[in-house]
Design an enzyme around this catalytic site. Structure first.
Site, PDB file in Angstrom:
ATOM      1  N   ASP A  30       0.848  -1.185   0.000  1.00 30.82           N
ATOM      2  CA  ASP A  30       0.000   0.000   0.000  1.00 30.82           C
ATOM      3  C   ASP A  30       0.890   1.243   0.000  1.00 30.82           C
ATOM      4  OD1 ASP A  30      -3.201   0.549   1.016  1.00 30.82           O
ATOM      5  OD2 ASP A  30      -1.777   2.211   1.111  1.00 30.82           O
ATOM      6  N   GLY A  89     -15.328   3.562   3.781  1.00 31.74           N
ATOM      7  CA  GLY A  89     -13.932   3.930   3.572  1.00 31.74           C
ATOM      8  C   GLY A  89     -13.323   3.404   2.296  1.00 31.74           C
ATOM      9  N   HIS A  96     -10.313  -5.245  -3.277  1.00 31.87           N
ATOM     10  CA  HIS A  96      -8.992  -5.577  -2.742  1.00 31.87           C
ATOM     11  C   HIS A  96      -9.118  -5.953  -1.275  1.00 31.87           C
ATOM     12  CE1 HIS A  96      -9.711  -1.249  -2.406  1.00 31.87           C
ATOM     13  NE2 HIS A  96      -9.059  -1.304  -1.262  1.00 31.87           N
ATOM     14  N   HIS A  98      -7.016  -5.866   2.252  1.00 31.56           N
ATOM     15  CA  HIS A  98      -5.854  -5.338   2.966  1.00 31.56           C
ATOM     16  C   HIS A  98      -5.286  -6.434   3.867  1.00 31.56           C
ATOM     17  CE1 HIS A  98      -6.810  -0.936   2.299  1.00 31.56           C
ATOM     18  NE2 HIS A  98      -8.015  -1.457   2.087  1.00 31.56           N
TER      19      HIS A  98
END
Ligand code: AMP
Ligand code: ZN
Length: 106
Positions: A30, A89, A96, A98
């Site tokens: 990220d 958010g 995706h 995280h």
């Protein structure tokens, strides 16, 4: 999906390093990490969010990719997060997952 930033990354447009990849997904760091280690598992196929995903095989493959990428990164303990929808958010509308590990600042 020519305007999608993650499709462009998958396409190699930004020379992003993939820390792990397989037939179904790529994994990269990220750009704005919220933990000591912050990786994104991104399906090669463009799907806007979990709400648009209708492929349970792909969902399974993505979760297996989380496990494989975490192992490859030397992580034994980690948190997985999927933001679905703007109010939750989600900023990039290409599904995706995280992976966060170490000191997590979320
Ligand atoms: P989300 O808020 O769940 O949509 O997560 C999107 C994530 O993508 C954020 O944590 C961003 O920091 C990250 N991000 C956005 N653009 C890039 C990029 N070009 N390379 C790597 N990560 C990115
Ligand atoms: Zn995309």
């Amino acid at each position: 999906m020519s305007e999608c930033i993650f499709c462009k990354i998958i396409n190699g447009d930004f020379n992003t390093e993939f820390v792990y990849e397989n037939e179904y997904a790529v994994v990269f760091k990220d750009i704005n990490p919220k933990a000591d280690t912050h990786l994104l598992v991104v399906p090669r196929k463009h799907v806007e969010s979990l709400n648009e995903l209708d492929d349970e095989v792909l969902l399974g493959k993505l979760m297996m990719t989380v496990k494989e990428a975490a192992k490859a990164a030397g992580l034994k303990s980690y948190r997985t997060v999927i933001n679905t929808g703007k109010e939750a958010g989600q900023e990039v509308f290409h599904l995706h997952i995280h992976i966060l590990a170490g000191s997590i600042r979320l």
